[in-house]
Motif scaffolding. Sequence first.
Motif, short mmCIF file in Angstrom:
data_model
loop_
_atom_site.label_atom_id
_atom_site.label_comp_id
_atom_site.label_asym_id
_atom_site.label_seq_id
_atom_site.Cartn_x
_atom_site.Cartn_y
_atom_site.Cartn_z
N ASP A 146 -4.97 -53.32 -64.94
CA ASP A 146 -4.05 -52.58 -65.81
C ASP A 146 -3.10 -51.72 -64.98
OD1 ASP A 146 -5.31 -53.63 -68.04
OD2 ASP A 146 -6.53 -51.83 -68.41
N GLU B 250 -0.51 -53.96 -63.49
CA GLU B 250 0.39 -54.48 -64.52
C GLU B 250 1.43 -53.43 -64.93
OE1 GLU B 250 0.00 -57.17 -68.54
OE2 GLU B 250 -1.51 -55.63 -68.18
N VAL C 79 -2.16 -60.54 -61.47
CA VAL C 79 -2.69 -59.79 -62.61
C VAL C 79 -3.03 -60.73 -63.76
CG1 VAL C 79 -2.19 -58.06 -64.36
CG2 VAL C 79 -1.55 -57.63 -61.98
N SER D 117 4.45 -53.77 -62.75
CA SER D 117 4.98 -55.11 -62.52
C SER D 117 6.44 -55.26 -62.94
CB SER D 117 4.13 -56.15 -63.26
OG SER D 117 2.82 -56.18 -62.77
#
Length: 533
Positions: A218, A221, A57, A224
Amino acid sequence: MSFRISVSGAAADAVLATVPTLVADLVASGITALDPALWGPEAEAEAALRLGWTESVAVSRPLVAEITELRSVLQARGVTQIALAGMGGSSLAPEVITRTAGVALTVLDATDPGQVLSALKDNLAGTALVVSSKSGSTVETDSQRRVFERAFREIGIDPAERIIVVTDPGSPLEASAREAGYRVFNADPTVGGRYSALTAFGLVPSGLAGVDIGELLDEAESISLALAVDSPENPGLVLGAAIAATSPRRDKLAIVSDGTHIVGFADWVEQLIAESTGKLGTGILPVVLELDAPELTEALPDLQLVRVVADAGTELFAETGDEIVVSGTLGAQFLVWEYATVVAGRLLGINPFDQPDVESAKIATRGLLDARPTPAPASFITDGIEVRGTPHVIGAASDLASAIDALLEELGSDGYVAVQAYVDRLALPQLAEIRNKLATLSKRPVTFGWGPRFLHSTGQFHKGGPATAVYLQILATPAEDLDIPERPFTFGELIQAQASGDASVLAEHGRPVLTLTLTQPQQNVATLFQALV
């Protein structure tokens, strides 16, 4: 939350029994910290070079602006559509990304001459081609690039204005592409192909086609942090345990799209799990199923069901059922399944980053292309279908139906049927219907793969996984062949060599193989289906 999971039955038992140990062993934080020792000493050297996907990412963010700018440049040159020449991870991720976004992308992961010709004839003047190959030496991709270069020149277009290359730094393709003046995107060399969805391999063709790739990053993320924490609720740990730690192990993983907005996700998961886990005689075999698949009503003891739904709810452990249910955004799904796959690799005791048996089929193919021997005569021909196979299969057969029966008789109680269709899937989409027919007949799981696409997906599992399958190869005599510039073989010869090479390697491994060549494909498919009644 961008990803949800719910487990019940055997999968829930596996999670309860296994995840506490994974948490105590700091597996999740270890993956995020790029610890190569998590998969044992034999895998450590490879793992040290293959954990870059956990940082995709952040690493990929700068690509978004570059890709957006290039899309505008291409549009100014009259480009209205994007084609992709790539195999395995280079094509499967862009395919699911663009299909889910409702964006057109011509994915050319085939060597059937008819399918290649279809791509060349589809608005070539308005097409830009993305050539994606991690190694830079993939024979399919190299061949596709060569015919597009020639086709562009024939209509007065400079290939340098229409061809974009994605490859690892230092690959042979990078050198030749830069010399030719092509735009080159270097991919992260610390990310293996099947883990590359959120790298240049997934993002360049998708972004050029018109997908909002910033949003995709996005989505990834947003999950994550949850994946990095050593917690019993970590979705990567939960999913990894659910698919690999059932007792006794359910080593076939039925993946069903049931209300999800994601289109074609199971095909990407199939490649990720099969190639990562199918080795050393073990592994988890993904089986891509529709809601009406016969396997779902057979109560097969070695089949674990995963449903990809619109909303898996907020309860991790469901009170009823015997399944795994997942939901979420596409970017989050990519990252969760990558974590889960390497967790499964640890639980199985294998290296999830290598593919030791893929090269054997490539070597056999190269040998056949160099020698180009006369094809072995058919054992017999019935209604225009040439029948060949390994001795135990073909020796007991006198017609098409008995040949198929003989193949299925080799199937054990823990086995599966692998259908390998080396045909033009645009011309013969109905051939995929054979999967359900064979599942009904065999009462065992059946996988279906278009060749040579599957060689970069389930091909590793076929040779390296449990020796429990029987293999049905289906080939077609092409109506028209296509030569490959500066190569001594045609696309027709290439796909024939790929099928024959893989069959020979399977036979050397003691796998039962039945090969059917359709000399009149449209009529022969109907004949084949009649033999399965």
